[in-house]
Design an enzyme around this catalytic site. Structure first.
Site, mmCIF file in Angstrom:
data_model
loop_
_atom_site.group_PDB
_atom_site.id
_atom_site.type_symbol
_atom_site.label_atom_id
_atom_site.label_comp_id
_atom_site.label_asym_id
_atom_site.label_seq_id
_atom_site.Cartn_x
_atom_site.Cartn_y
_atom_site.Cartn_z
ATOM 1 N N SER A 278 0.846 -1.194 0.000
ATOM 2 C CA SER A 278 0.000 0.000 0.000
ATOM 3 C C SER A 278 0.879 1.240 0.000
ATOM 4 O O SER A 278 1.645 1.478 0.936
ATOM 5 C CB SER A 278 -0.906 0.018 1.227
ATOM 6 O OG SER A 278 -1.478 1.304 1.336
ATOM 7 N N HIS B 251 -1.300 -1.227 -4.264
ATOM 8 C CA HIS B 251 -2.562 -0.835 -3.631
ATOM 9 C C HIS B 251 -2.572 0.677 -3.415
ATOM 10 O O HIS B 251 -1.648 1.229 -2.809
ATOM 11 C CB HIS B 251 -2.690 -1.582 -2.300
ATOM 12 C CG HIS B 251 -3.993 -1.357 -1.596
ATOM 13 N ND1 HIS B 251 -5.149 -1.963 -1.987
ATOM 14 C CD2 HIS B 251 -4.309 -0.607 -0.514
ATOM 15 C CE1 HIS B 251 -6.144 -1.598 -1.176
ATOM 16 N NE2 HIS B 251 -5.647 -0.768 -0.278
ATOM 17 N N ASP C 82 -4.707 3.848 -1.909
ATOM 18 C CA ASP C 82 -5.765 4.227 -0.981
ATOM 19 C C ASP C 82 -6.231 5.648 -1.259
ATOM 20 O O ASP C 82 -5.508 6.608 -0.984
ATOM 21 C CB ASP C 82 -5.253 4.122 0.454
ATOM 22 C CG ASP C 82 -5.044 2.674 0.867
ATOM 23 O OD1 ASP C 82 -6.026 1.913 0.844
ATOM 24 O OD2 ASP C 82 -3.895 2.306 1.195
ATOM 25 N N MET D 73 -8.673 8.586 -0.301
ATOM 26 C CA MET D 73 -9.459 9.035 0.866
ATOM 27 C C MET D 73 -9.897 10.473 0.689
ATOM 28 O O MET D 73 -9.129 11.299 0.188
ATOM 29 C CB MET D 73 -8.615 8.919 2.137
ATOM 30 C CG MET D 73 -8.037 7.533 2.376
ATOM 31 S SD MET D 73 -7.164 7.460 3.943
ATOM 32 C CE MET D 73 -6.455 5.807 3.860
ATOM 33 N N HIS E 83 -8.406 1.459 -4.057
ATOM 34 C CA HIS E 83 -9.318 1.288 -2.928
ATOM 35 C C HIS E 83 -9.959 2.636 -2.650
ATOM 36 O O HIS E 83 -9.318 3.543 -2.099
ATOM 37 C CB HIS E 83 -8.494 0.778 -1.728
ATOM 38 C CG HIS E 83 -9.276 0.634 -0.463
ATOM 39 N ND1 HIS E 83 -8.666 0.324 0.745
ATOM 40 C CD2 HIS E 83 -10.590 0.745 -0.191
ATOM 41 C CE1 HIS E 83 -9.592 0.256 1.699
ATOM 42 N NE2 HIS E 83 -10.769 0.519 1.152
ATOM 43 N N MET F 218 -12.069 5.100 -0.739
ATOM 44 C CA MET F 218 -12.691 5.428 0.553
ATOM 45 C C MET F 218 -13.251 6.832 0.422
ATOM 46 O O MET F 218 -12.815 7.779 1.092
ATOM 47 C CB MET F 218 -11.648 5.324 1.673
ATOM 48 C CG MET F 218 -11.289 3.879 2.004
ATOM 49 S SD MET F 218 -9.736 3.711 2.917
ATOM 50 C CE MET F 218 -8.589 3.664 1.540
ATOM 51 N N MET G 206 -11.447 -5.492 5.587
ATOM 52 C CA MET G 206 -10.674 -4.551 6.390
ATOM 53 C C MET G 206 -10.408 -5.165 7.763
ATOM 54 O O MET G 206 -11.354 -5.529 8.471
ATOM 55 C CB MET G 206 -11.431 -3.231 6.584
ATOM 56 C CG MET G 206 -11.677 -2.402 5.327
ATOM 57 S SD MET G 206 -10.203 -1.951 4.385
ATOM 58 C CE MET G 206 -9.242 -1.077 5.619
ATOM 59 N N GLY H 65 -8.786 4.442 6.961
ATOM 60 C CA GLY H 65 -8.410 5.844 7.141
ATOM 61 C C GLY H 65 -6.928 6.061 7.389
ATOM 62 O O GLY H 65 -6.393 7.090 6.996
ATOM 63 N N PHE H 66 -6.280 5.097 8.012
ATOM 64 C CA PHE H 66 -4.883 5.301 8.396
ATOM 65 C C PHE H 66 -4.087 4.008 8.281
ATOM 66 O O PHE H 66 -4.631 2.911 8.470
ATOM 67 C CB PHE H 66 -4.788 5.812 9.843
ATOM 68 C CG PHE H 66 -5.521 7.102 10.046
ATOM 69 C CD1 PHE H 66 -4.922 8.319 9.720
ATOM 70 C CD2 PHE H 66 -6.822 7.109 10.530
ATOM 71 C CE1 PHE H 66 -5.618 9.520 9.888
ATOM 72 C CE2 PHE H 66 -7.521 8.305 10.695
ATOM 73 C CZ PHE H 66 -6.916 9.512 10.373
ATOM 74 N N GLY H 67 -2.798 4.149 7.991
ATOM 75 C CA GLY H 67 -1.888 3.025 8.045
ATOM 76 C C GLY H 67 -1.381 2.834 9.463
ATOM 77 O O GLY H 67 -1.618 3.670 10.345
ATOM 78 N N ASP I 112 -6.791 -6.188 4.248
ATOM 79 C CA ASP I 112 -6.197 -4.851 4.311
ATOM 80 C C ASP I 112 -6.189 -4.340 5.748
ATOM 81 O O ASP I 112 -7.247 -4.121 6.342
ATOM 82 C CB ASP I 112 -7.004 -3.910 3.411
ATOM 83 C CG ASP I 112 -6.348 -2.553 3.215
ATOM 84 O OD1 ASP I 112 -5.176 -2.390 3.618
ATOM 85 O OD2 ASP I 112 -7.011 -1.667 2.648
ATOM 86 N N GLY J 133 1.026 -1.960 4.043
ATOM 87 C CA GLY J 133 1.623 -0.643 3.943
ATOM 88 C C GLY J 133 2.882 -0.548 4.774
ATOM 89 O O GLY J 133 4.003 -0.643 4.272
HETATM 90 C C1 DX5 Z 1 -6.301 1.923 5.491
HETATM 91 C C2 DX5 Z 1 -5.838 1.471 4.131
HETATM 92 C C3 DX5 Z 1 -4.766 0.456 4.121
HETATM 93 C C4 DX5 Z 1 -3.479 0.893 4.776
HETATM 94 C C5 DX5 Z 1 -2.904 -0.293 5.459
HETATM 95 O O1 DX5 Z 1 -7.473 2.629 5.354
HETATM 96 O O2 DX5 Z 1 -6.939 0.913 3.422
HETATM 97 O O3 DX5 Z 1 -4.511 -0.001 2.786
HETATM 98 O O4 DX5 Z 1 -2.529 1.403 3.887
HETATM 99 O O5 DX5 Z 1 -1.785 0.104 6.170
HETATM 100 P P1 DX5 Z 1 -1.021 -0.907 7.154
HETATM 101 O O6 DX5 Z 1 -0.562 -2.078 6.314
HETATM 102 O O7 DX5 Z 1 0.072 -0.088 7.693
HETATM 103 O O8 DX5 Z 1 -2.030 -1.346 8.198
HETATM 104 ZN ZN ZN Z 2 -6.509 0.062 1.444
#
Ligand code: DX5
Ligand code: ZN
Length: 235
Positions: free
Chosen positions: A13, A38, A40, A42, A71, A73, A142, A147-149, A180, A202
């Site tokens: 990601s 991937h 993301d 947002m 993806h 969002m 999910m 929303g966040f990594g 994810d 990610g």
């Molecule tokens: C979160 C994203 C993910 C994110 C995952 O909303 O959809 O794709 O990048 O990040 P990690 O792998 O750090 O949990």
């Molecule tokens: Zn994602």
């Protein structure tokens, strides 16, 4: 125990990459052995964070031959789907909560010649998608709230992953089951045991000093499950 898939796709990601060097970061994970990239998207409305739109997808398209796994969002999603398709997305995945007519949204993605995905938030039940499976190429589970990594893996989703594996096998169709959120070499084995065949990662890739080693470490979690598993040779 379900029969487990023989393929394993790794999709880094880009959310965890250096945003000042997105082209280089894309090339780097392809060279490191990634299967898909991937992306993301947002909007600060459907999720509490803002990333990028079709212009960035279009710019990245020129830097890689990897499938671009987008993806969304964002809500609404429908008005922007054609723009992401034109930008070079190969897969476009949407959350059922992002619009009132999921079937129509999936039809739209398919009509543009792209693979269509649906994304299940931790609280979203499988029943939400059982009546649209004929239009689905990818199911994303999910294992964090979107929303966040860098968030912690939500283990309660493992039973959902196993149930989706059974559902996909019943369809007899080639639907990718991707996971994810919070994927690391520590959480991947349980996810793969439940029948997932695509890992999105990610932080576990872009947060590592050596991307090739990080991707290999995720792939190796599958091999560590041993030769007694009913899923054929590791690969
Ligand atoms: C979160 C994203 C993910 C994110 C995952 O909303 O959809 O794709 O990048 O990040 P990690 O792998 O750090 O949990
Ligand atoms: Zn994602």
């Amino acid at each position: 125990m379900n029969a487990l898939p023989t393929r394993l796709l790794i999709a880094p990601s880009l959310l965890a990459a250096d945003f000042a060097r997105l082209g280089e970061e894309t090339v780097a994970v392809q060279q490191a052995g990634a299967d898909w990239l991937h992306l993301d998207v947002m909007d600060g409305h459907f999720v509490p964070n803002i990333t990028f739109g079709p212009l960035v997808v279009k710019a990245l398209r020129r830097h890689t031959t990897m499938p671009l796994d987008v993806h969304l969002m964002i809500a609404p999603a429908d008005p922007y789907i054609a723009a992401f398709a034109e930008a070079g997305a190969d897969h476009i995945s949407v959350h059922p909560e992002a619009g009132p007519h999921l079937h129509r949204t999936l039809q739209l993605i398919r009509s543009l010649g792209k693979k269509a995905g649906v994304v299940l938030n931790p609280a979203t039940p499988i029943e939400t998608i059982v009546n649209v499976l004929d239009l689905v190429d990818i199911i994303m589970v999910m294992t964090v709230n979107p929303g966040f990594g860098g968030q912690a893996f939500i283990a309660s989703q493992l039973t959902k992953i196993a149930a989706l594996r059974r559902l996909i096998d019943q369809t007899g169709r080639d639907i990718v089951l991707q996971i994810d959120g919070g994927i690391t070499p520590a959480t991947a084995p349980a996810v793969l045991d439940m029948g997932a065949d695509c890992l999105i990662a990610g932080t576990a890739v872009y947060g590592a000093p050596d991307y090739a080693k990080a991707i290999a470490a995720l792939r190796a979690t599958r091999r560590r499950r041993g030769p007694d598993m009913a899923d054929g040779p590791a690969g």
